[in-house]
Design a protein around this motif. Structure first.
Motif: not given
Length: 399
Positions: A44, A242, A245, A297, A301, A327, A381
């Motif tokens: 990310p 993930k 981040a 987040f 995505f 992602f 990402a």
């Protein structure tokens, strides 16, 4: 003079991580001033939420974090992982069934070490994450690929698994949402595979690190939720990288039956002792704290997912299944092979990826890293502007 003894044959046979190799090449080109856009790394682009960073900063002022702690993890973190496992995987476990590891990769490595014996076969649905076959071989096992293409949304069936099963089959890798495809098994599909494994006494290594990154109202149903009885022969692998981040914090975990966790914990006590305590304190904050930023987040995505699928689908020769999780997008690019682009005629996705990097200055990982040739993995990402520009470069190259 006697020649030096040879290096380890086992380690010499291990391939370098293809995703990291492509990403390193892209970063080297960027360092040379090339305007490379990389879809290679599964990382990310967001900053780790500040409250998690603050928890780590606070931990730096507590001397107890500068000492050895239990090899299996801080008790508070093991409790937080147990709570998350119940919340998201539907499985109630004791904190003693949790081991905190240096990232998800160590959890994967230790899971195979715990359940694979020399000569055992491990069923590996393909496309697969590039680390799995190497981790299986490091445990002296044999990976047996079971391929499902875009026509199956990259999801294997019980019939395919049964056709690949032999008397040497002892374990199955199950990943939903998938890296590299983003595919998510339905509850019924998951239950069918879990029931099949239960009937044949096959261990399941279930990698759930993307379980919170799902879209379109889809739920990534854990195999131990779909078939609770299979928990006694399942190891769950997960981490904070993930969702929050936190890739560089290197904090993962494994959850499983007490006997498997016991021997894996013994291994870890010799391998690395405890995981960095500051990262563990940060992970406690991530799991127990507010989830607003993690949700933001996920929504970002989702927006990028819809954009990249729509734009890649405009390229004649690409078949682009819509991923429902993780992602990544994993287009079938066989329609681009055997045709001439910029004076070159690629016949494999490896050659196609090299062509794309040379001519469009876009980095993608070829399908050979994850199984059969004919596919590309692109991570979405990365920033919205770069994401769109990179795809537009591909549209121009293949226009």
């Amino acid at each position: 003079m006697t020649e030096r003894a040879p290096l380890s044959r086992k380690l010499s046979a291990i391939a370098e991580s293809a995703t990291l190799k492509v990403d390193a090449k892209a970063k080297a080109l960027k360092a040379e001033g090339k305007p490379v856009i990389s879809y290679a790394a599964g990382e990310p682009d967001f900053a780790t939420p500040q409250f998690i960073v603050d928890a780590a900063a606070d931990a730096l002022h507590d001397q107890k974090n500068f000492r050895y702690t239990p090899a299996a993890g801080l008790p508070e973190l093991r409790e937080a992982v147990a709570a998350k496992t119940l919340r998201d995987s539907g499985l109630e476990v004791d904190p003693a069934q949790v081991i905190v590891t240096n990232g998800g990769k160590q959890a994967v490595y230790q899971a195979f070490q715990a359940v694979v014996n020399p000569g055992d076969e491990v069923l590996l649905p393909a496309p697969y994450w590039t680390t799995y076959p190497e981790a299986i071989r490091l445990a002296d096992g044999t990976p047996v690929e079971v391929f499902a293409g875009a026509d199956q949304d990259y999801k294997v069936t019980v019939e395919q698994l049964e056709a690949a099963r032999t008397e040497k089959t002892t374990a199955l890798v199950f990943v939903s949402p998938s890296n590299p495809t983003g595919s998510v098994y339905t509850r019924d599909e998951t239950a069918a595979i879990g029931q099949w494994a239960l009937e044949h006494g096959i261990w399941i290594i279930s990698d759930e690190i993307y379980q919170n990154l799902v879209y379109d109202g889809v739920k990534a149903v854990s195999i131990v939720e779909a078939v609770p009885e299979v928990a006694g022969q399942t190891i769950l692998v997960n981490g904070v990288a993930k969702t929050y981040a936190m890739t560089g914090w290197r904090l993962g975990w494994m959850v499983g039956p007490r006997d498997a966790i016991k021997i894996a914990s013994n291994l870890q006590s010799h391998l690395c002792s405890n995981v960095n305590n500051i990262a563990q304190r940060a992970a406690i904050a991530a799991l127990n704290g507010p989830q607003d930023e993690a949700e933001a987040f996920r929504q970002a995505f989702d927006r990028r997912r819809r954009l990249i699928v729509a734009e890649l689908s405009k390229i004649d020769g690409m078949t682009v299944p819509t991923p429902q999780g993780a992602f990544y997008v994993y287009p079938d690019v066989r329609g681009l092979l055997g045709r001439t682009w910029a004076g070159k005629t690629p016949t494999t996705s490896l050659e196609l990826a090299d062509l794309i990097l040379d001519e469009a200055e876009v980095a993608a990982v070829p399908g050979e890293a994850f199984g059969p040739s004919g596919y590309l993995r692109l991570s979405y990402a990365l920033g919205d502007d770069q994401l769109l520009e990179g795809v537009q470069r591909l549209q121009k190259l293949f226009g």
